[in-house]
Design a protein around this motif. Sequence first.
Motif, PDB file in Angstrom:
ATOM      1  N   ARG A 161      39.906  64.875  48.183  1.00 16.50           N
ATOM      2  CA  ARG A 161      39.271  65.042  49.499  1.00 16.50           C
ATOM      3  C   ARG A 161      38.824  63.690  50.031  1.00 16.50           C
ATOM      4  NH1 ARG A 161      34.575  68.892  48.451  1.00 16.50           N
ATOM      5  NH2 ARG A 161      34.312  68.719  50.691  1.00 16.50           N
ATOM      6  N   SER A 162      39.711  62.708  49.969  1.00 16.74           N
ATOM      7  CA  SER A 162      39.329  61.364  50.367  1.00 16.74           C
ATOM      8  C   SER A 162      40.509  60.624  50.986  1.00 16.74           C
ATOM      9  CB  SER A 162      38.833  60.597  49.140  1.00 16.74           C
ATOM     10  OG  SER A 162      38.317  59.347  49.511  1.00 16.74           O
ATOM     11  N   LYS A 163      40.195  59.803  51.994  1.00 18.90           N
ATOM     12  CA  LYS A 163      41.189  58.925  52.622  1.00 18.90           C
ATOM     13  C   LYS A 163      40.429  57.721  53.176  1.00 18.90           C
ATOM     14  CE  LYS A 163      43.644  58.525  56.941  1.00 18.90           C
ATOM     15  NZ  LYS A 163      43.877  59.142  58.218  1.00 18.90           N
ATOM     16  N   GLY A 164      40.885  56.540  52.863  1.00 15.31           N
ATOM     17  CA  GLY A 164      40.307  55.337  53.440  1.00 15.31           C
ATOM     18  C   GLY A 164      39.101  54.770  52.720  1.00 15.31           C
ATOM     19  N   PHE A 165      38.642  55.404  51.652  1.00  8.40           N
ATOM     20  CA  PHE A 165      37.533  54.872  50.867  1.00  8.40           C
ATOM     21  C   PHE A 165      38.057  54.363  49.537  1.00  8.40           C
ATOM     22  CE2 PHE A 165      34.918  57.102  53.875  1.00  8.40           C
ATOM     23  CZ  PHE A 165      33.750  56.362  53.919  1.00  8.40           C
ATOM     24  N   ALA A 166      37.572  53.194  49.130  1.00  5.30           N
ATOM     25  CA  ALA A 166      38.059  52.583  47.896  1.00  5.30           C
ATOM     26  C   ALA A 166      37.152  52.886  46.709  1.00  5.30           C
ATOM     27  CB  ALA A 166      38.203  51.074  48.080  1.00  5.30           C
ATOM     28  N   THR A 167      35.821  52.660  46.873  1.00  5.34           N
ATOM     29  CA  THR A 167      34.911  52.826  45.735  1.00  5.34           C
ATOM     30  C   THR A 167      33.560  53.368  46.171  1.00  5.34           C
ATOM     31  OG1 THR A 167      34.008  50.587  45.952  1.00  5.34           O
ATOM     32  CG2 THR A 167      35.914  50.846  44.489  1.00  5.34           C
ATOM     33  N   VAL A 168      32.836  53.915  45.199  1.00  9.00           N
ATOM     34  CA  VAL A 168      31.438  54.301  45.377  1.00  9.00           C
ATOM     35  C   VAL A 168      30.695  53.893  44.106  1.00  9.00           C
ATOM     36  CG1 VAL A 168      31.749  56.657  44.512  1.00  9.00           C
ATOM     37  CG2 VAL A 168      29.796  56.129  45.995  1.00  9.00           C
ATOM     38  N   THR A 169      29.496  53.339  44.299  1.00  2.00           N
ATOM     39  CA  THR A 169      28.621  53.016  43.169  1.00  2.00           C
ATOM     40  C   THR A 169      27.227  53.545  43.486  1.00  2.00           C
ATOM     41  OG1 THR A 169      28.012  50.859  44.084  1.00  2.00           O
ATOM     42  CG2 THR A 169      29.895  50.912  42.563  1.00  2.00           C
ATOM     43  N   ARG A 170      26.404  53.686  42.449  1.00  2.00           N
ATOM     44  CA  ARG A 170      25.021  54.119  42.618  1.00  2.00           C
ATOM     45  C   ARG A 170      24.141  53.129  41.863  1.00  2.00           C
ATOM     46  NH1 ARG A 170      24.352  60.002  41.006  1.00  2.00           N
ATOM     47  NH2 ARG A 170      24.535  59.135  38.926  1.00  2.00           N
ATOM     48  N   PRO A 171      23.667  52.068  42.558  1.00  2.00           N
ATOM     49  CA  PRO A 171      22.872  51.049  41.867  1.00  2.00           C
ATOM     50  C   PRO A 171      21.494  51.534  41.442  1.00  2.00           C
ATOM     51  CG  PRO A 171      22.995  50.548  44.200  1.00  2.00           C
ATOM     52  CD  PRO A 171      23.890  51.728  43.960  1.00  2.00           C
ATOM     53  N   SER A 172      20.963  52.541  42.143  1.00  2.00           N
ATOM     54  CA  SER A 172      19.675  53.108  41.741  1.00  2.00           C
ATOM     55  C   SER A 172      19.597  54.544  42.251  1.00  2.00           C
ATOM     56  CB  SER A 172      18.507  52.265  42.274  1.00  2.00           C
ATOM     57  OG  SER A 172      18.539  52.199  43.674  1.00  2.00           O
ATOM     58  N   THR A 173      18.572  55.243  41.856  1.00  2.00           N
ATOM     59  CA  THR A 173      18.425  56.656  42.192  1.00  2.00           C
ATOM     60  C   THR A 173      18.531  56.895  43.687  1.00  2.00           C
ATOM     61  OG1 THR A 173      17.007  57.002  40.270  1.00  2.00           O
ATOM     62  CG2 THR A 173      16.893  58.652  42.012  1.00  2.00           C
TER      63      THR A 173
END
Length: 171
Positions: free
Chosen positions: A84-96
Amino acid sequence: MRRFLPSPALVVATLALVLSLGGVSYAAAKIGTRDIANDAIISVKVKDGSIQPADLGPAVARAMQVRAYTSVVISPTMAIDTTRSKGFATVTRPSTGIYCLTLDDSIDASSTAPVVTVDWDNSSGNNLSAFVSKSAHDCPAGTDLGVRTYAFKAGTANALTNIVAFTVVVP
């Protein structure tokens, strides 16, 4: 055997019906695009759903497309749902409750107006919210968008949380 003789009213009504139908079909067959003045047809005169994407010019069709979208899931681990994704490369969660998303290189984040919403089917809890941050505050350099997720509880301060799945759309 008795013969049927139409009344004058029936003859007039039948003649009017034939002429009216003939006039409409004549007009439909004879009126073309050259016969309609520029800007003569306005939006209130166009039936909803009658204009399809193929009827639009290339520039208009491109402007109406979604450039990128993604669904960020939190279970079993936090990640982009690639189905369910197009055009996004990455996701991170540096903190809560702080998510940092990177778009594909072909999309200029500074020219976007992204929208984020809670994905209730994949979240847990009540009174949840997700907010987009174009400045990506608290995210590492190179991040295009930031998203903050909250759980609201009566009588307490709003708290960032990791229990909110969300969807982002970039028009």
